[in-house]
Design a protein around this motif. Structure first.
Motif, PDB file in Angstrom:
ATOM      1  N   HIS A 131       0.852  -1.180   0.080  1.00 39.17           N
ATOM      2  CA  HIS A 131       0.035   0.095   0.001  1.00 39.17           C
ATOM      3  C   HIS A 131       0.794   1.380   0.102  1.00 39.17           C
ATOM      4  O   HIS A 131       0.315   2.313  -0.559  1.00 39.17           O
ATOM      5  CB  HIS A 131      -0.899   0.008   1.166  1.00 39.17           C
ATOM      6  CG  HIS A 131      -2.041  -0.911   1.050  1.00 39.17           C
ATOM      7  ND1 HIS A 131      -2.102  -1.961   0.299  1.00 39.17           N
ATOM      8  CD2 HIS A 131      -3.513  -0.959   1.747  1.00 39.17           C
ATOM      9  CE1 HIS A 131      -3.219  -2.616   0.525  1.00 39.17           C
ATOM     10  NE2 HIS A 131      -4.162  -2.187   1.139  1.00 39.17           N
ATOM     11  N   ARG A 132       2.087   1.232   0.617  1.00 41.56           N
ATOM     12  CA  ARG A 132       2.908   2.378   0.323  1.00 41.56           C
ATOM     13  C   ARG A 132       3.337   2.892  -0.873  1.00 41.56           C
ATOM     14  O   ARG A 132       3.887   4.066  -1.202  1.00 41.56           O
ATOM     15  CB  ARG A 132       4.303   2.087   1.191  1.00 41.56           C
ATOM     16  CG  ARG A 132       4.089   1.757   2.615  1.00 41.56           C
ATOM     17  CD  ARG A 132       5.436   1.878   3.182  1.00 41.56           C
ATOM     18  NE  ARG A 132       5.635   1.265   4.645  1.00 41.56           N
ATOM     19  CZ  ARG A 132       6.353   1.492   5.724  1.00 41.56           C
ATOM     20  NH1 ARG A 132       7.351   2.312   5.190  1.00 41.56           N
ATOM     21  NH2 ARG A 132       6.517   1.032   6.833  1.00 41.56           N
ATOM     22  N   TYR A 137      -1.628   7.115  -1.335  1.00 40.30           N
ATOM     23  CA  TYR A 137      -1.209   6.773   0.005  1.00 40.30           C
ATOM     24  C   TYR A 137       0.184   7.615   0.017  1.00 40.30           C
ATOM     25  O   TYR A 137       0.442   8.275   0.949  1.00 40.30           O
ATOM     26  CB  TYR A 137      -1.220   5.678   0.103  1.00 40.30           C
ATOM     27  CG  TYR A 137      -2.489   4.803   0.284  1.00 40.30           C
ATOM     28  CD1 TYR A 137      -3.502   5.423   0.728  1.00 40.30           C
ATOM     29  CD2 TYR A 137      -2.518   3.405   0.195  1.00 40.30           C
ATOM     30  CE1 TYR A 137      -4.889   4.823   0.941  1.00 40.30           C
ATOM     31  CE2 TYR A 137      -3.937   2.710   0.392  1.00 40.30           C
ATOM     32  CZ  TYR A 137      -4.834   3.369   0.541  1.00 40.30           C
ATOM     33  OH  TYR A 137      -6.002   2.838   0.927  1.00 40.30           O
ATOM     34  N   ASP A 184      -3.169  -2.013   7.183  1.00 43.81           N
ATOM     35  CA  ASP A 184      -3.736  -0.624   7.468  1.00 43.81           C
ATOM     36  C   ASP A 184      -2.713  -0.133   8.774  1.00 43.81           C
ATOM     37  O   ASP A 184      -2.235   1.191   9.028  1.00 43.81           O
ATOM     38  CB  ASP A 184      -4.785  -0.616   8.070  1.00 43.81           C
ATOM     39  CG  ASP A 184      -5.955  -0.652   6.709  1.00 43.81           C
ATOM     40  OD1 ASP A 184      -5.523  -0.353   5.705  1.00 43.81           O
ATOM     41  OD2 ASP A 184      -7.083  -0.952   7.225  1.00 43.81           O
ATOM     42  N   LEU A 187       0.481   0.927   7.017  1.00 45.91           N
ATOM     43  CA  LEU A 187       0.283   2.238   6.219  1.00 45.91           C
ATOM     44  C   LEU A 187       0.019   3.639   7.206  1.00 45.91           C
ATOM     45  O   LEU A 187       0.595   4.337   7.250  1.00 45.91           O
ATOM     46  CB  LEU A 187      -1.029   2.058   5.640  1.00 45.91           C
ATOM     47  CG  LEU A 187      -1.348   3.211   4.690  1.00 45.91           C
ATOM     48  CD1 LEU A 187      -0.330   3.751   3.803  1.00 45.91           C
ATOM     49  CD2 LEU A 187      -2.626   2.995   4.001  1.00 45.91           C
ATOM     50  N   LEU A 191       2.163   6.910   7.647  1.00 44.60           N
ATOM     51  CA  LEU A 191       1.513   8.187   7.505  1.00 44.60           C
ATOM     52  C   LEU A 191       1.854   9.068   8.758  1.00 44.60           C
ATOM     53  O   LEU A 191       2.137  10.243   8.557  1.00 44.60           O
ATOM     54  CB  LEU A 191       0.127   8.258   7.093  1.00 44.60           C
ATOM     55  CG  LEU A 191      -0.219   7.442   5.764  1.00 44.60           C
ATOM     56  CD1 LEU A 191      -2.018   6.964   5.752  1.00 44.60           C
ATOM     57  CD2 LEU A 191       0.160   8.098   4.758  1.00 44.60           C
ATOM     58  N   LEU A 262      -8.756   9.033   2.290  1.00 44.82           N
ATOM     59  CA  LEU A 262      -8.696   8.230   1.219  1.00 44.82           C
ATOM     60  C   LEU A 262      -9.519   6.953   1.081  1.00 44.82           C
ATOM     61  O   LEU A 262      -9.369   6.064   1.870  1.00 44.82           O
ATOM     62  CB  LEU A 262      -7.108   7.695   1.500  1.00 44.82           C
ATOM     63  CG  LEU A 262      -5.967   8.750   1.657  1.00 44.82           C
ATOM     64  CD1 LEU A 262      -4.892   7.979   2.585  1.00 44.82           C
ATOM     65  CD2 LEU A 262      -5.352   9.174   0.390  1.00 44.82           C
TER      66      LEU A 262
END
Length: 351
Positions: A131-132, A137, A184, A187, A191, A262
């Motif tokens: 996901h990065r 993202y 998640d 992620l 973040l 997002l």
């Protein structure tokens, strides 16, 4: 090592095929070996690789045979969650670079053993938290750098019931949090540029248990970060199969000076046919003009580059170990109905 990285695929299911497809689009890669608990699956994957114009990889009976193969420089582990830890130790001891599907492991003890072996033997290892590499993202990571301290975050990743009942034959050996919230937690921690300090988690059993699958239907994790932000990680996998995507994914972060949202439910395309209404997925995996593309392929290409140069991946093996620590603490909280301090398990300095 030559300029070409020679890969052994361990596990020939959905994720093994996905990894092989992404790797097949890289000129500096050759898939030289495949193994799977199902010999038929391994043979089908080897045939597919050959069908894409590459030499047919050798089919091995097990991981040990792959690790003894002199034509293998690195292994891609796409086995069920609970098998990752011991396999990483063996691969590191054999001097093979490692790409492992998420989560890194399903226990901190196994994660620590893997990290120790990886560092001791100097191999390049990365957990595939792809996901990065999703553009939105990655953009959010840059935007949040200028929005002050984070206050609250929310991450939802819910699957249709197809996943635990049909896609996975081993869903009773994991949970929706291990399978979904691992993404998640990595992620959101990235973040926020912070690590989870304490968690309190709850779970609901019912639907899947009634179908003979002993795993929770849903889990919510309330997390406190070391600098004071709070976050909720929601995972469930009992959405009806009529839902227009297999996964429903949403993230938001509120800071002192702004908010970033997002929503990946729709990824630019809406499809309506006489049979269904759907939002086709294209951020993670897609084939663009015959070439594998998307966040999945970009993450794998990054790992291959690190294997060639010896540089550390964007996702350190220690940060993935910390995700495991958060999830182990969450499952302990579910059992004890108490908040669990993660600080003794996860090192806030790793990220």
């Amino acid at each position: 090592m030559s300029n070409v990285i020679r890969i052994g695929i361990v596990g020939a299911g959905i994720m093994g095929r996905g990894n092989a497809l992404s790797l097949s689009g890289l000129a500096e890669v050759e898939i030289t070996a495949v193994t799977s608990h199902s010999a038929d699956s391994a043979a089908r994957l080897a045939d597919e690789i050959q069908g894409r114009g590459a030499p047919r990889p050798t089919i091995h009976p097990d991981l040990d045979a792959v690790l003894k193969d002199g034509s293998v420089d690195a292994v891609v582990l796409t086995t069920p969650d609970h098998l990752h830890g011991e396999m990483m130790v063996r691969a590191a001891e054999a001097g093979k670079h490692i790409l492992v599907e998420k989560p890194l492991t399903t226990s901190v003890a196994e994660a620590d053993a893997a990290v120790k072996a990886i560092r001791a033997h100097g191999v390049v290892a990365m957990c595939l938290f792809n996901h990065r590499w999703v553009p939105a993202y990655a953009q959010a990571h840059e935007l949040l750098a200028d929005l002050g301290e984070a206050a609250v975050a929310y991450a939802r990743k819910d699957d249709t019931i197809f996943v635990p009942t049909e896609m996975l034959s081993w869903s009773d050996r994991t949970t929706c949090a291990w399978f979904l919230s691992s993404h998640d937690i990595d992620l959101v921690s990235w973040l926020l540029r912070d690590q989870v300090h304490r968690v309190y988690a709850t779970a609901r059993w019912g639907k899947l248990r009634s179908l003979g699958i002993e795993t929770p239907d849903a889990i919510q994790i309330h997390a406190e970060y070391s600098r004071g932000a709070v976050a909720t990680f929601e995972s469930a996998w009992i959405y009806p199969n009529t839902f227009p995507t297999t996964v429903d994914s949403y993230v938001s972060v509120v800071t002192d000076n702004g908010v970033v949202q997002l929503d990946r439910q729709k990824e630019s395309v809406v499809l309506a046919t006489v049979d269904r209404y759907a939002y086709p997925r294209n951020m993670l995996q897609r084939v663009l003009h015959g070439i594998p593309a998307g966040a999945y392929a970009d993450a794998i290409a990054h790992w291959i580059s690190c294997c060639r140069t010896g540089e550390q991946p964007l996702i350190t093996i220690e940060s993935s170990r910390n995700v495991t620590a958060v999830l182990e603490a969450a499952h302990t909280s579910i059992e004890t109905r108490q908040a669990v301090d993660v600080s003794m398990l996860a090192d806030p300095g790793n990220g």
